[in-house]
Design a protein around this motif. Structure first.
Motif, PDB file in Angstrom:
ATOM      1  N   VAL A  39     118.581  25.838 134.435  1.00 46.77           N
ATOM      2  CA  VAL A  39     117.935  24.953 135.299  1.00 46.77           C
ATOM      3  C   VAL A  39     118.887  23.729 135.413  1.00 46.77           C
ATOM      4  O   VAL A  39     119.219  23.048 134.741  1.00 46.77           O
ATOM      5  CB  VAL A  39     116.742  24.388 134.886  1.00 46.77           C
ATOM      6  N   TYR A  40     119.376  23.598 136.701  1.00 47.35           N
ATOM      7  CA  TYR A  40     120.216  22.234 137.254  1.00 47.35           C
ATOM      8  C   TYR A  40     119.415  21.319 138.134  1.00 47.35           C
ATOM      9  O   TYR A  40     118.380  21.621 138.628  1.00 47.35           O
ATOM     10  CB  TYR A  40     121.174  22.846 138.230  1.00 47.35           C
ATOM     11  N   TYR A  41     119.657  20.072 137.675  1.00 47.99           N
ATOM     12  CA  TYR A  41     119.018  18.921 138.215  1.00 47.99           C
ATOM     13  C   TYR A  41     119.894  18.398 138.905  1.00 47.99           C
ATOM     14  O   TYR A  41     120.980  17.976 138.467  1.00 47.99           O
ATOM     15  CB  TYR A  41     118.079  18.274 137.335  1.00 47.99           C
ATOM     16  N   GLY A  42     119.660  17.920 140.097  1.00 51.87           N
ATOM     17  CA  GLY A  42     120.282  16.995 141.066  1.00 51.87           C
ATOM     18  C   GLY A  42     119.773  15.534 141.367  1.00 51.87           C
ATOM     19  O   GLY A  42     118.604  15.648 141.834  1.00 51.87           O
ATOM     20  N   LEU A  43     120.542  14.590 141.512  1.00 50.45           N
ATOM     21  CA  LEU A  43     120.076  13.338 142.306  1.00 50.45           C
ATOM     22  C   LEU A  43     121.101  13.003 143.155  1.00 50.45           C
ATOM     23  O   LEU A  43     122.282  12.879 142.676  1.00 50.45           O
ATOM     24  CB  LEU A  43     119.797  12.398 141.035  1.00 50.45           C
ATOM     25  N   CYS A  44     120.912  12.750 144.352  1.00 50.97           N
ATOM     26  CA  CYS A  44     121.851  12.560 145.420  1.00 50.97           C
ATOM     27  C   CYS A  44     121.345  11.529 146.355  1.00 50.97           C
ATOM     28  O   CYS A  44     120.202  11.138 146.713  1.00 50.97           O
ATOM     29  CB  CYS A  44     122.310  13.900 146.052  1.00 50.97           C
ATOM     30  N   ALA A  45     122.281  10.976 146.800  1.00 55.53           N
ATOM     31  CA  ALA A  45     122.087   9.830 148.134  1.00 55.53           C
ATOM     32  C   ALA A  45     121.415  10.660 149.362  1.00 55.53           C
ATOM     33  O   ALA A  45     121.775  11.847 149.589  1.00 55.53           O
ATOM     34  CB  ALA A  45     123.379   9.311 148.351  1.00 55.53           C
ATOM     35  N   LEU A  46     120.767  10.036 150.032  1.00 55.09           N
ATOM     36  CA  LEU A  46     120.239  10.671 151.362  1.00 55.09           C
ATOM     37  C   LEU A  46     121.018   9.907 152.463  1.00 55.09           C
ATOM     38  O   LEU A  46     121.381   8.715 152.194  1.00 55.09           O
ATOM     39  CB  LEU A  46     118.642   9.988 151.518  1.00 55.09           C
ATOM     40  N   PRO A  47     121.243  10.627 153.618  1.00 49.92           N
ATOM     41  CA  PRO A  47     122.039   9.958 154.697  1.00 49.92           C
ATOM     42  C   PRO A  47     121.251   8.950 155.425  1.00 49.92           C
ATOM     43  O   PRO A  47     120.277   8.841 155.237  1.00 49.92           O
ATOM     44  CB  PRO A  47     122.340  11.174 155.455  1.00 49.92           C
TER      45      PRO A  47
ATOM     46  N   LYS B 138     128.377  16.989 156.216  1.00 54.76           N
ATOM     47  CA  LYS B 138     128.878  15.508 156.121  1.00 54.76           C
ATOM     48  C   LYS B 138     128.621  15.076 154.721  1.00 54.76           C
ATOM     49  O   LYS B 138     127.766  15.448 153.848  1.00 54.76           O
ATOM     50  CB  LYS B 138     128.171  14.687 157.096  1.00 54.76           C
ATOM     51  N   LYS B 139     129.486  14.084 154.424  1.00 58.08           N
ATOM     52  CA  LYS B 139     129.373  13.250 153.058  1.00 58.08           C
ATOM     53  C   LYS B 139     128.111  12.424 153.275  1.00 58.08           C
ATOM     54  O   LYS B 139     127.894  11.750 154.223  1.00 58.08           O
ATOM     55  CB  LYS B 139     130.465  12.607 152.814  1.00 58.08           C
ATOM     56  N   LEU B 140     127.102  12.542 152.303  1.00 58.23           N
ATOM     57  CA  LEU B 140     125.833  11.657 152.416  1.00 58.23           C
ATOM     58  C   LEU B 140     126.167  10.174 152.112  1.00 58.23           C
ATOM     59  O   LEU B 140     127.147   9.983 151.199  1.00 58.23           O
ATOM     60  CB  LEU B 140     124.891  12.449 151.346  1.00 58.23           C
ATOM     61  N   LYS B 141     125.270   9.334 152.527  1.00 57.74           N
ATOM     62  CA  LYS B 141     125.544   7.975 152.553  1.00 57.74           C
ATOM     63  C   LYS B 141     124.278   7.350 151.999  1.00 57.74           C
ATOM     64  O   LYS B 141     123.090   7.701 152.460  1.00 57.74           O
ATOM     65  CB  LYS B 141     126.041   7.228 153.753  1.00 57.74           C
ATOM     66  N   LEU B 142     124.029   6.330 151.495  1.00 55.05           N
ATOM     67  CA  LEU B 142     123.259   5.456 151.380  1.00 55.05           C
ATOM     68  C   LEU B 142     122.812   4.751 152.530  1.00 55.05           C
ATOM     69  O   LEU B 142     123.355   4.201 153.099  1.00 55.05           O
ATOM     70  CB  LEU B 142     123.291   4.418 150.241  1.00 55.05           C
TER      71      LEU B 142
ATOM     72  N   MET C 236     115.922   2.230 146.560  1.00 53.79           N
ATOM     73  CA  MET C 236     116.691   3.011 147.577  1.00 53.79           C
ATOM     74  C   MET C 236     116.223   4.342 147.494  1.00 53.79           C
ATOM     75  O   MET C 236     116.296   4.838 146.267  1.00 53.79           O
ATOM     76  CB  MET C 236     118.091   2.956 147.281  1.00 53.79           C
ATOM     77  N   PRO C 237     115.945   5.115 148.623  1.00 56.12           N
ATOM     78  CA  PRO C 237     115.297   6.356 148.540  1.00 56.12           C
ATOM     79  C   PRO C 237     116.660   7.386 148.183  1.00 56.12           C
ATOM     80  O   PRO C 237     117.751   7.353 148.808  1.00 56.12           O
ATOM     81  CB  PRO C 237     115.125   6.742 150.127  1.00 56.12           C
ATOM     82  N   LEU C 238     116.198   8.164 147.341  1.00 53.29           N
ATOM     83  CA  LEU C 238     117.002   9.405 146.568  1.00 53.29           C
ATOM     84  C   LEU C 238     116.545  10.814 146.873  1.00 53.29           C
ATOM     85  O   LEU C 238     115.154  10.717 147.059  1.00 53.29           O
ATOM     86  CB  LEU C 238     117.576   9.031 145.324  1.00 53.29           C
ATOM     87  N   LEU C 239     117.130  11.714 146.341  1.00 56.14           N
ATOM     88  CA  LEU C 239     116.573  13.111 146.554  1.00 56.14           C
ATOM     89  C   LEU C 239     116.689  13.887 145.311  1.00 56.14           C
ATOM     90  O   LEU C 239     117.897  13.694 144.459  1.00 56.14           O
ATOM     91  CB  LEU C 239     117.500  14.007 147.607  1.00 56.14           C
TER      92      LEU C 239
END
Length: 774
Positions: A195-203, A2-6, A66-69
């Motif tokens: 090395v790749y870094y990601g910052l993404c929203a949490l559902p 699913k598309k992640l949402k904040l 806001m929590p992120l990953l």
């Protein structure tokens, strides 16, 4: 996926101001955590760009706190990730890791320092603030290229900044990905790795399912609980968010299926088998009320951004199998889990095993039962089925299941050769067991080869049902727990539904690996040995077309290894228990000792077959092609391991405890007497000489006996004495040592050959050394 949402600010307010005095309104309040009914914020998100060699991030003010990953992807299979928040402090933006409040009702502390409520990863001065959007611009170049984040306790890196560089960035939907080359000092060399870094929203927080030690699921944070103990730690299991689209239906398609993408690197000839390996779990999810729960995609290409996106779970092929001097057996998975709920957000499957490795394993077990396996290379249909089985096992990990023991030592021995049983139940209850292929069936049984390989079994369907079934919306939490407990209680009447974990101690035949564990290990092993003897006879013809003897040697060594696994399986009966994990409310015992007559039978079997192995195994006709020396002697290696296993302190302690139970009085003494008399049978049967391998074995036994008798107590702490011999065991061993000494003295006087007399003289010298302290 699913598309992640904040998550809305409401959730963050609950975290920031926990109402500990009123649990119903605190951070663990079920109305917020379980119903996931809070509104969600979908815009805006982070954006990033590179300008004049600098990496900038724009942070909308709405995103603060806001929590992120925060995720790191490197060359290892491990996905390193942390839950983070951005926050303002004066003119600076802080990147912090907070404690995590789990919906299970527990706080996941910071592993670096449990008393900390949050930790600062980096401090960034605000470069500019845009109006009217309210985004804060910061420069994170130095942090990304030179910062050392403690992704796990003790993690560190020796950086080489001169060969580190920033390569590219990508802004995706509620996710940014940063591509770098990271300079490191590794094994004395400077290397620059991608090395790749990601910052993404949490559902929004998914409704969790409580961990239960009687079921074989990982929890939300693999290092957070002790899987060895029979206790229900406060935790959620790791599982996907699978929700019915049509709530009222008994079987419904999900709102969003669990989706895997096959890497284009997978050779086209094997892709159908990999796809089938994943979809084999469809029947298990059907048992939980879902149809079409799984989706497998096969794109012609994947961008590097798709590969490293939280929204893509990929089945990787890997190139290790093609590297000279490097071979991988099996596979693994890389999970990213929301620690607040146990939701699996992304899981990559890595199929590392080479075809030769899989083929050799199948050959040693099934060549006598499958004519396709009696020559190399295997035909595609057979080779493909091996990749399919590997994929199915790894997919089980992707769905949250652990490696351990699922329903083993439960299937009736007589059914494992029955085609009807195998068609319905398989030869092992779970694809997650390390039972491998069915090597108990005999050629005369005419079992179709398709029934020799493990498959998704009744234990797998049972586990998926427990973990993924949905409950009516109006059902209370207590009602749900009652239903889940009712499902677990099926273990009372169905023995192959019983799960147990053998991470620390193999306490019985339900906990061994690499063999088909029926309820009669001795008879199963006898049939397996017949097939191993047939394998030895087939090996020379199977490798006839090879240009060297490498595969001949490799197959012989794998045959020896398989023999060892079967001996170890029989050994598990000695001092062993049948295991049935139970709650406090369930009647009966969790640990039922194996009947003593079965234990004695197992010990006698080992003395006859493990310590006096057959000629076809010790000296096959092709052995002169492989060796010119007694070094290395792998068979002696395995025999010594078996002696060591028999004399482990854990087994001694189990036998000591059994002596307190009705019907087991004196069993520890009886065990030691049978073992010693069997290893030193030449003292009692009038043999004129001791064969070379048995000399090695007898000397090793004495070494272990003396080691036990000389062991000194180093602690009185009960929970640190697992490897200490008790005074009771030492007393019994001392009696054994004295009895053995008298027998050896008589043998020294009667020995007629120089080699035989020398051996017994050395044994006697070792036994006498106990008194000298040497």
């Amino acid at each position: 996926m699913k598309k992640l949402k904040l998550i809305s600010c409401l959730w963050m307010g609950l975290i920031a101001f926990p109402t500990w005095a009123c649990p119903e309104k605190g951070p663990f309040a079920s109305s917020t955590m379980e119903n996931a009914s809070v509104p969600v914020q979908t815009e805006p998100f982070l954006t990033t760009f590179i300008k004049e060699g600098k990496l900038y991030v724009d942070i909308p003010e709405q995103l603060l706190d806001m929590p992120l990953l925060f995720i790191r992807y490197d060359l290892s299979y491990e996905r390193k990730y942390l839950q983070v928040v951005w926050s303002m402090k004066g003119e600076n933006v802080l990147l912090k890791t907070p404690r995590i409040y789990s919906s299970a009702g527990v706080v996941l502390p910071l592993k670096q320092k449990r008393s900390l409520e949050e930790n600062i990863l980096a401090v960034f001065p605000v470069k500019s603030q845009s109006e009217p959007s309210g985004s804060l611009r910061i420069d994170i170049t130095d942090f990304i290229l030179n910062g050392v984040v403690e992704w796990r306790p003790g993690f560190t890196e020796n950086l080489v900044p001169q060969i580190s560089l920033l390569e590219n960035v990508k802004n995706l939907d509620h996710e940014i990905i940063i591509k770098t080359r990271r300079g490191l000092r590794n094994n004395g060399s400077n290397i620059s790795i991608p090395v790749y870094y990601g910052l993404c929203a949490l559902p929004d927080v998914m409704k969790g399912r409580s961990y239960d030690y009687r079921m074989g699921f990982y929890n939300e944070d693999m290092g957070g609980i002790d899987y060895d103990h029979t206790k229900n730690s406060i935790a959620n299991i790791a599982r996907w968010r699978l929700e019915k689209k049509y709530k009222g239906e008994g079987a419904s398609v999900p709102i969003t299926p669990i989706t895997f993408v096959l890497s284009p690197d997978i050779p086209k000839r094997w892709r159908p088998y990999v796809r089938k390996g994943i979809l084999a779990w469809s029947t298990a999810f059907a048992s939980a009320g879902f149809k079409d729960a799984l989706l497998v995609k096969e794109p012609d290409s994947l961008t590097e951004w798709q590969v490293h996106s939280i929204n893509t779970s990929i089945v990787h092929w890997g190139d290790a199998r093609y590297l000279r001097g490097f071979d991988v057996s099996g596979g693994t998975v890389s999970r990213i889990v929301d620690h607040r709920s146990g939701e699996i957000l992304k899981c990559d499957i890595h199929l590392g095993a080479s075809l030769q490795n899989l083929s050799d394993q199948y050959f040693v077990r099934c060549a006598p039962l499958d004519k396709r396996a009696q020559g190399f290379p295997f035909p595609d249909d057979l080779a493909g089925s091996l990749f399919m089985t590997l994929t199915t096992h790894e997919a089980g990990h992707a769905f949250g299941l652990m490696d351990s023991n699922y329903g083993e030592y439960a299937y009736p021995f007589e059914n494992i050769r029955d085609r009807k049983w195998l068609q319905t139940m398989g030869h092992t209850p779970s694809i997650m067991n390390y039972a491998r292929e069915n090597n108990i069936a005999q050629p005369e049984d005419s079992v179709p080869p398709s029934l020799l390989v493990p498959k998704v079994g009744p234990m797998d369907r049972y586990h998926i049902q427990w973990a993924y079934m949905e409950f009516p919306g109006q059902m209370s939490r207590d009602g749900e727990q009652t239903e889940l407990e009712h499902l677990i209680r099926k273990q009372d009447s169905v023995p192959w539904f019983r799960y147990n974990n053998s991470r620390f101690e193999v306490i019985g035949p339900a906990m061994s690996d690499e063999v088909v564990e029926t309820n009669n290990p001795i008879e199963s092993t006898k049939l397996a040995l017949r097939n191993l003897e047939r394998v030895i006879g087939i090996i020379p013809g199977a490798v006839m077309g090879q240009r060297d003897n490498a595969r001949l040697e490799g197959l012989y060594l794998k045959t020896l290894e398989q023999w060892y696994h079967h001996m170890r399986h029989v050994l598990s009966l000695v001092g062993g228990y049948a295991v049935h994990y139970k709650s406090i409310h369930q009647p009966g015992k969790m640990y039922t000792p194996i009947a003593w007559n079965r234990q004695e039978e197992a010990l006698e079997f080992l003395l006859d077959h493990a310590f006096d192995p057959p000629k076809w195994l010790v000296r096959p006709d092709f052995l002169p092609k492989l060796t010119y020396s007694t070094y290395p002697d792998k068979l002696v290696d395995y025999q010594k391991r078996l002696v060591w296993e028999l004399m482990r302190t854990q087994r001694f302690k189990r036998l000591e405890y059994m002596e307190t139970l009705e019907g087991y009085h004196g069993c520890h003494q009886r065990f030691l007497s049978i073992l010693q008399e069997g290893i030193f049978k030449e003292l009692y049967n009038g043999s004129s000489q001791v064969e070379r391998k048995r000399q090695e074995l007898q000397s090793f036994y004495i070494d272990k006996l003396l080691l036990a008798l000389r062991q000194q107590e180093t602690t009185i702490a009960a929970d640190k004495k697992a490897f200490d011999f008790t005074e009771y065991s030492k007393g019994l061993l001392m009696g054994q040592q004295e009895n053995l000494k008298e027998g050896v003295k008589r043998k020294v006087r009667k020995s007629k050959t120089l080699s035989d007399q020398g051996h017994w003289t050395r044994i006697l010298a070792k036994l006498n050394s106990l008194g000298t302290g040497s």
